[in-house]
Design a protein around this motif. Structure first.
Motif, PDB file in Angstrom:
ATOM      1  N   ALA A 136       0.842  -1.200   0.000  1.00  0.00           N
ATOM      2  CA  ALA A 136       0.000   0.000   0.000  1.00  0.00           C
ATOM      3  C   ALA A 136       0.874   1.245   0.000  1.00  0.00           C
ATOM      4  N   LEU A 137       0.455   2.240  -0.774  1.00  0.00           N
ATOM      5  CA  LEU A 137       1.202   3.501  -0.863  1.00  0.00           C
ATOM      6  C   LEU A 137       0.326   4.630  -0.315  1.00  0.00           C
ATOM      7  N   LEU A 138       0.976   5.609   0.256  1.00  0.00           N
ATOM      8  CA  LEU A 138       0.245   6.752   0.800  1.00  0.00           C
ATOM      9  C   LEU A 138       0.497   7.975  -0.074  1.00  0.00           C
ATOM     10  N   ASP A 139      -0.528   8.780  -0.285  1.00  0.00           N
ATOM     11  CA  ASP A 139      -0.388  10.091  -0.926  1.00  0.00           C
ATOM     12  C   ASP A 139       0.251   9.982  -2.312  1.00  0.00           C
ATOM     13  N   LEU A 140      -0.530   9.576  -3.296  1.00  0.00           N
ATOM     14  CA  LEU A 140      -0.001   9.333  -4.639  1.00  0.00           C
ATOM     15  C   LEU A 140       0.358  10.639  -5.341  1.00  0.00           C
ATOM     16  N   ASN A 141       1.458  10.610  -6.072  1.00  0.00           N
ATOM     17  CA  ASN A 141       1.763  11.754  -6.931  1.00  0.00           C
ATOM     18  C   ASN A 141       1.223  11.481  -8.334  1.00  0.00           C
ATOM     19  N   HIS A 142       1.489  12.421  -9.250  1.00  0.00           N
ATOM     20  CA  HIS A 142       0.869  12.336 -10.569  1.00  0.00           C
ATOM     21  C   HIS A 142       1.232  11.049 -11.301  1.00  0.00           C
ATOM     22  N   ILE A 143       2.522  10.652 -11.219  1.00  0.00           N
ATOM     23  CA  ILE A 143       2.975   9.463 -11.953  1.00  0.00           C
ATOM     24  C   ILE A 143       2.255   8.230 -11.423  1.00  0.00           C
ATOM     25  N   GLU A 144       2.180   8.134 -10.092  1.00  0.00           N
ATOM     26  CA  GLU A 144       1.540   6.963  -9.491  1.00  0.00           C
ATOM     27  C   GLU A 144       0.038   6.969  -9.771  1.00  0.00           C
ATOM     28  N   GLU A 145      -0.525   8.153  -9.737  1.00  0.00           N
ATOM     29  CA  GLU A 145      -1.963   8.269  -9.913  1.00  0.00           C
ATOM     30  C   GLU A 145      -2.375   7.887 -11.330  1.00  0.00           C
ATOM     31  N   SER A 146      -1.563   8.307 -12.320  1.00  0.00           N
ATOM     32  CA  SER A 146      -1.958   8.073 -13.705  1.00  0.00           C
ATOM     33  C   SER A 146      -1.531   6.702 -14.201  1.00  0.00           C
ATOM     34  N   SER A 147      -0.765   5.999 -13.419  1.00  0.00           N
ATOM     35  CA  SER A 147      -0.373   4.655 -13.828  1.00  0.00           C
ATOM     36  C   SER A 147      -1.602   3.740 -13.815  1.00  0.00           C
ATOM     37  N   ALA A 148      -1.727   2.938 -14.857  1.00  0.00           N
ATOM     38  CA  ALA A 148      -2.975   2.193 -15.052  1.00  0.00           C
ATOM     39  C   ALA A 148      -3.194   1.130 -13.982  1.00  0.00           C
ATOM     40  N   GLU A 149      -2.118   0.500 -13.506  1.00  0.00           N
ATOM     41  CA  GLU A 149      -2.344  -0.648 -12.619  1.00  0.00           C
ATOM     42  C   GLU A 149      -2.476  -0.260 -11.147  1.00  0.00           C
ATOM     43  N   THR A 150      -2.253   1.012 -10.807  1.00  0.00           N
ATOM     44  CA  THR A 150      -2.399   1.369  -9.398  1.00  0.00           C
ATOM     45  C   THR A 150      -3.847   1.742  -9.116  1.00  0.00           C
ATOM     46  N   PRO A 151      -4.466   1.110  -8.147  1.00  0.00           N
ATOM     47  CA  PRO A 151      -5.766   1.615  -7.727  1.00  0.00           C
ATOM     48  C   PRO A 151      -5.557   2.945  -7.012  1.00  0.00           C
ATOM     49  N   ASP A 152      -6.559   3.780  -7.073  1.00  0.00           N
ATOM     50  CA  ASP A 152      -6.380   5.141  -6.591  1.00  0.00           C
ATOM     51  C   ASP A 152      -7.566   5.461  -5.687  1.00  0.00           C
ATOM     52  N   LEU A 153      -7.284   5.599  -4.407  1.00  0.00           N
ATOM     53  CA  LEU A 153      -8.328   5.736  -3.395  1.00  0.00           C
ATOM     54  C   LEU A 153      -8.225   7.106  -2.739  1.00  0.00           C
ATOM     55  N   THR A 154      -9.327   7.822  -2.685  1.00  0.00           N
ATOM     56  CA  THR A 154      -9.340   9.076  -1.931  1.00  0.00           C
ATOM     57  C   THR A 154     -10.314   8.905  -0.784  1.00  0.00           C
ATOM     58  N   VAL A 155      -9.862   9.190   0.414  1.00  0.00           N
ATOM     59  CA  VAL A 155     -10.745   9.051   1.567  1.00  0.00           C
ATOM     60  C   VAL A 155     -10.682  10.335   2.379  1.00  0.00           C
ATOM     61  N   ALA A 156     -11.848  10.764   2.869  1.00  0.00           N
ATOM     62  CA  ALA A 156     -11.886  11.920   3.750  1.00  0.00           C
ATOM     63  C   ALA A 156     -12.561  11.492   5.041  1.00  0.00           C
ATOM     64  N   ILE A 157     -11.952  11.822   6.173  1.00  0.00           N
ATOM     65  CA  ILE A 157     -12.535  11.401   7.454  1.00  0.00           C
ATOM     66  C   ILE A 157     -12.670  12.590   8.397  1.00  0.00           C
ATOM     67  N   LEU A 158     -13.508  12.377   9.390  1.00  0.00           N
ATOM     68  CA  LEU A 158     -13.566  13.324  10.493  1.00  0.00           C
ATOM     69  C   LEU A 158     -12.620  12.757  11.549  1.00  0.00           C
ATOM     70  N   PRO A 159     -11.481  13.374  11.777  1.00  0.00           N
ATOM     71  CA  PRO A 159     -10.436  12.711  12.545  1.00  0.00           C
ATOM     72  C   PRO A 159     -10.832  12.361  13.989  1.00  0.00           C
ATOM     73  N   ARG A 160     -11.680  13.176  14.609  1.00  0.00           N
ATOM     74  CA  ARG A 160     -12.009  12.892  16.003  1.00  0.00           C
ATOM     75  C   ARG A 160     -12.855  11.633  16.135  1.00  0.00           C
ATOM     76  N   SER A 161     -13.882  11.543  15.334  1.00  0.00           N
ATOM     77  CA  SER A 161     -14.756  10.383  15.439  1.00  0.00           C
ATOM     78  C   SER A 161     -14.296   9.254  14.531  1.00  0.00           C
ATOM     79  N   GLY A 162     -13.436   9.550  13.588  1.00  0.00           N
ATOM     80  CA  GLY A 162     -12.986   8.536  12.649  1.00  0.00           C
ATOM     81  C   GLY A 162     -14.002   8.200  11.586  1.00  0.00           C
ATOM     82  N   LYS A 163     -15.074   8.998  11.500  1.00  0.00           N
ATOM     83  CA  LYS A 163     -16.104   8.721  10.499  1.00  0.00           C
ATOM     84  C   LYS A 163     -15.609   9.081   9.096  1.00  0.00           C
ATOM     85  N   VAL A 164     -16.009   8.309   8.117  1.00  0.00           N
ATOM     86  CA  VAL A 164     -15.600   8.558   6.741  1.00  0.00           C
ATOM     87  C   VAL A 164     -16.687   9.386   6.056  1.00  0.00           C
ATOM     88  N   THR A 165     -16.303  10.502   5.451  1.00  0.00           N
ATOM     89  CA  THR A 165     -17.309  11.300   4.748  1.00  0.00           C
ATOM     90  C   THR A 165     -17.178  11.194   3.239  1.00  0.00           C
TER      91      THR A 165
END
Lengths: 302, 278, 189, 264
Positions: free
Chosen positions: B200-229
């Motif tokens: 697993a990789l954290l914080d993809l840059n442009h090369i990693e993001e545009s590479s076809a075989e890398t899945p690309d996940l964006t997640v936003a959370i509320l850090p205190r409760s840990g809820k995913v928005t």
């Protein structure tokens, strides 16, 4: 600019009477120019970039990018420039959606007028790669981040600085066996060439007629009170490259000449200041290169 | 003759693309043309980071004085400016909601922001989708019921995009909303994650993001409760690795939260100092 | 008439202390100038001690715009409970080149018992009305009033399509079927 | 093949070679010292033909010819502002400037291009100061300008402004003054009045100036200058244009008077 809404009669009177006696709301005299703060080379993926701020208000960011294009058949030994200005809604809610379209066109035209034709001073032959086939197109993209009056001047100040910062990639042209021309673009940034004759690029100074007098470098409120506006574009040899009136008012001939003269003088000072700044910037970079230090790009805001 | 010309044109445009890609990370000298090696045997990525490392994150609150709130974020080479106006009167009557505020998001991309120059119209569907993603993220976090019949505008201007423009936009919008004093239940912190060779990789840059075989996940959370928005992913990945990616990305969000929180506290401290010294 | 009496816009006509300014002229820096192409006319003062009036009149008909207080003639286009929409076709004696839109609001139909007015009992689409401009109105329409005896419907057709004659200030009768219809009639002049 | 359009022949010849100075076989007469093509001195303007009221349907109209520059202008209105532009105490001018498709050397499209849009705006800006807009609340006056033959873009613009102002006066729109406009090309470091095409494109560094003025009151209502010139040259050019405006004004007054007298 009508897109900024209205100004009350009382405010208009206040500004007009102030101009009559030579006082402005921010303490400047009529001929005083807010010192432009210009930073060069902010955008790393551009071939040249600059940002210009006037006072706390106007804030524009200009990027220059070289792109390969087909040569224009009318001028096949030259490259060309393409200008586009965009007002970001961060400057005003009125720019949301399609709200800024008219203003964008107007500002793009104003910058284009100063930079196309013989008055631009640039050596466009430098941008030609294969005559009649390929040339570099300098894409000048500007974003108006904040609108505090006198944006045309700020745009040209930033554009001129960005052009000075621009490095055009080197190309190697080879002739193939069948007589066709092929070329390769040199990827090494170190080999890229600066634009020639950038010091000939003109700057624009706008004089606003308010009441019976005029002011240079108007703020937004002053622009709303102005009955007529005169954009004067001047190059470093003191030649007037373009002049245009805008707005709905008339100007007496004596005032017209005074406005032209004042704008010309101010442009000369601005040009001197900017040339000095560009020279300092370049010697700084050259010195860093010579010492082998990395040249860091300044951050846009942080 | 004509065929030759087109061939030359093809070479030229390819070269241009190559140049554009190159210019994105001038620092990385060893760059294989054929296939980009996203993770080298030593476990380092193309820009020299480790798999679980964020790019340098720096931010500034209220860079623009005239707006109600503004923030600027640099995450590596991705640079985003967020400006918030409001709560203010709604522009269009159709948007009035009698029990809460309407959040309006406009997502703009500078023509020079990406590797290749591209002018996007304001009605570009991809931009509208991103704007909608940001809007939906904040709809649940901003306490809109406190300002009925009003509108909160969030304008996002991407000045430079080297991967992860959406996460940077969400982080910048959070800061700008805080700067504007808009009540929110918590920060919203976003981060991207990816996966290369089951690592697993954290914080993809442009090369990693545009590479076809890398899945690309964006997640936003509320850090205190840990809820995913917000949770967005493209490409495919095995569910075991998905969990690994998600956990890493959420860990990244917490790191982002620390940076955002300290910058908010710093800027408020500065403000407080100014007020006491006056 | 000699062409020397024809003046063009911007031409000086005299000084402010010599004349009173009439239509087609304006004053700038206490000098009277002409503002349209036309014939210069000087009308001697009606009373002793007053200045003569100078004006410029056009040979051709003057293009006119409805102004506050001017009497206009127009045709009712549509009615609704709040107002009647009128296409203004003439301002005073001059016909307009283009139609202007005006409305007669329910409270401006007549001077008395304004709360009892029903628009449909006063105007119907197709009626020709004489009205007074009371305000430039909003972006769309001029505001008109018929709250005077001389103002109101001056021509109307009955349901049968026959012209009607007024029989009282709020009734008109069809000449063919003798049915009585309600209108806010103008007093014949 | 596109059957919707009549296809022209692949090659063509100029029908009247004498009409085109540049056509082969026509030798331009040698220029006399200090004179321009057509025997003009640098400061001379071409003779002006100006007539009003040629378009009967319009509220006012004017047609102007200066040498081969031919411009027609029609004015309609004042009429009520139709669109949702909001209430305005003052009237507005609206202008559509169009080169006829055959007006220039190169065929123009039917749609207005950016230059034509810009010129429309210039005409509005040049005429607005002269109109008594406070007399026209909620109204708009439409000005339609068609260039029938283009012999120098700058002189077309100047002729268009002059014609439009004459047409407005013909329409009876209340104004504080007429607007006369003059154009000028800088050549070999000396301004020359009223420039046709050949003259302002001969040099790469060519520059031109269009100036509109209210001659009775003296105020300048528009100024449009392009190309690099020295300050002294420019100020001399402005003065020269103001002189020319006075001459054009005399022509405008004459033609308006004549038309007005003929009507009575």
């Amino acid at each position: 600019m009508a897109s900024f809404g209205l100004v009350s009669q009382v405010e208009r009177d206040f500004v007009e009477r102030g101009v009559d006696v030579g006082i402005r709301a921010d303490g400047r005299a009529r001929d005083d120019y807010r010192p432009p703060r210009v930073e060069l080379g902010l955008v790393s993926q551009s071939d040249g970039s600059a940002r210009c701020q006037l006072g706390d208000g106007t804030d524009v960011l200009v990027s220059v990018r070289c792109e390969l294009g087909q040569a224009d058949p009318a001028a096949d030994d030259r490259g060309r420039l393409a200008v586009s200005v965009e007002c970001s809604p961060s400057a005003s809610q009125r720019f949301e959606g399609r709200g800024a379209d008219d203003l964008n066109t107007e500002l793009s035209e104003a910058v284009t007028r100063a930079l196309t034709g013989p008055q631009s001073g640039l050596n466009l032959r430098q941008l030609c790669i294969v005559p009649g086939m390929h040339c570099w197109v300098l894409n000048i993209d500007a974003i108006v981040l904040n609108y505090g009056g006198n944006v045309v001047d700020a745009l040209l100040i930033a554009t001129r600085a960005a052009l000075a910062d621009t490095r055009v990639p080197r190309t190697v042209v080879q002739e193939m066996e069948d007589g066709a021309m092929d070329f390769e673009v040199d990827d090494d940034v170190e080999n890229a060439q600066p634009l020639e004759h950038v010091h000939n690029v003109p700057l624009c100074v706008t004089a606003n007629k308010i009441g019976a007098g005029y002011v240079l470098d108007a703020t937004l409120t002053e622009e709303l009170c102005a009955s007529a506006r005169l954009h004067v574009t001047v190059n470093s040899s003191g030649q007037v490259c373009a002049a245009q009136k805008s707005g709905d008012g008339a100007i007496e001939p004596s005032l017209l000449m005074a406005m032209l003269q004042a704008a010309k003088e101010q442009a000369r000072r601005l040009l001197e200041q900017q040339d000095e700044q560009i020279r300092r910037h370049e010697t700084e970079i050259a010195a860093k290169r010579a010492r082998g230090e990395p040249v860091k790009r300044p951050s846009i805001f942080v | 003759m004509t065929t030759v010309t087109t061939a030359v044109g093809g070479v030229a445009s390819f070269l241009l693309f190559f140049r554009a890609v190159c210019s994105l990370f001038i620092g990385a000298t060893s760059f294989a043309m054929s296939r980009v090696e996203l993770l080298n045997p030593e476990g380092l990525r193309v820009d020299g980071r480790r798999a679980n490392e964020l790019r340098k994150l720096s931010c500034k609150l209220s860079p623009l004085q005239h707006a109600d709130g503004s923030a600027y974020i640099e995450q590596g080479n991705t640079k985003v400016l967020a400006v918030v106006y409001g709560p203010r009167e709604t522009r269009h009557r159709a948007q009035v909601m009698h029990d809460r505020a309407y959040i309006n998001v406009e997502y703009l991309v500078a023509p020079f922001s990406a590797g290749e120059r591209k002018k996007r119209s304001k009605n570009d569907k991809r931009l509208l989708e991103l704007a909608l993603a940001v809007k939906q993220t904040f709809d649940s976090v901003v306490m809109t019921t406190l300002h009925p019949r009003s509108q909160i505008d969030i304008y996002l201007q991407v000045l430079q995009d080297d991967g992860g423009a959406l996460q940077a936009s969400i982080n910048a919008a959070t800061l700008a909303l805080v700067d504007a004093g808009v009540p929110m239940v918590d920060y919203v912190c976003a981060c991207t994650g990816g996966c290369v060779d089951s690592q697993a990789l954290l914080d993809l840059n442009h090369i990693e993001e545009s590479s076809a075989e890398t899945p690309d996940l964006t997640v936003a959370i509320l850090p205190r409760s840990g809820k995913v928005t917000l949770l967005q992913m493209t490409s495919r990945v095995h569910s075991d690795q998905f969990e690994q990616m998600l956990n890493l990305a959420m860990e990244g969000c917490r790191q982002v939260h620390a940076v955002l929180d300290s910058s908010v506290r710093d800027s408020m401290q500065q403000l407080a100092d100014q007020m006491t010294h006056r | 008439m000699s062409s020397s009496a024809i003046v063009t816009p911007g031409q000086r006509l005299g000084r402010e202390h010599q004349y009173r300014t009439g239509p087609g002229t304006y004053v700038r820096n206490s000098v009277i100038h002409a503002s349209i192409v036309g014939t210069r006319e000087i009308h001697s003062a009606a009373e002793e001690g007053e200045l003569p009036t100078i004006s410029v009149t056009r040979g051709r008909e003057q293009t006119t715009l409805p102004q506050v207080d001017s009497i206009v003639t127009g045709k009712v286009l549509r009615v609704n409970p709040r107002f009647a929409t009128v296409a203004i076709m003439a301002v005073g004696p001059t016909a307009c080149r283009d139609e202007f839109q005006g409305i007669i609001r329910v409270q401006d139909v007549r001077a008395t018992e304004k709360d009892k007015v029903k628009i449909y009992h006063c105007f119907r689409p197709g009626d020709v009305v004489r009205a007074q401009v009371i305000s430039l109105g909003d972006a769309r329409s001029y505001y008109l009033s018929t709250a005077q005896n001389e103002l109101g419907v001056i021509f109307a057709r009955s349901v049968a399509g026959v012209p009607m004659i007024p029989i009282s200030w709020q009734e008109m009768q069809c000449t063919k079927t003798k049915t009585v219809e309600l209108r806010k009639c103008a007093k014949p002049m | 093949m596109d059957r919707r359009r009549v296809q022209g022949p692949e090659t063509s010849v100029v029908p009247f070679p004498l009409l085109d100075d540049a056509a082969p076989g026509v030798v331009a007469p040698p220029l006399q010292a200090g004179k321009r093509a057509g025997g003009r001195r640098p400061e001379d303007m071409r003779p002006i033909f100006l007539r009003t009221g040629l378009i009967s349907q319009a509220s006012g109209s004017a047609y102007i010819e200066m040498g081969r520059t031919k411009v027609a202008c029609a004015v309609y209105g004042p009429r009520q502002i139709k669109k949702q532009q909001g209430f305005s105490e003052q009237g507005r001018l609206y202008c559509e400037f169009k080169f006829a498709t055959f007006a220039c050397k190169k065929r123009r499209n039917h749609q207005r291009d950016s230059q034509e849009k810009e010129f429309s705006q210039v005409i509005v800006q040049a005429l607005t100061p002269s109109i008594r807009l406070e007399k026209l609340p909620k109204s708009v006056v439409d000005i339609y300008v068609t260039v029938v033959e283009n012999d120098g873009t700058a002189s077309c613009l100047a002729a268009a402004i002059t014609a439009a102002s004459t047409a407005l006066a013909d329409a009876g729109v209340e104004m504080i003054d007429l607007v006369a406009a003059a154009s000028l090309a800088y050549q070999q470091r000396r301004p020359e009045g009223d420039a046709p095409t050949g003259e302002n494109t001969r040099e790469a560094g060519a520059a031109d100036l269009v100036l509109a003025q209210m001659p009775s009151l003296g105020d300048v209502t528009h100024l449009l200058h392009r190309g690099p010139v020295d300050w002294a040259q420019m100020s001399r050019a402005v003065e020269q244009c103001i002189d020319v405006c006075a001459k054009i004004h005399a022509v405008m007054v004459h033609s308006l008077r004549e038309h007005s007298a003929a009507e009575q």
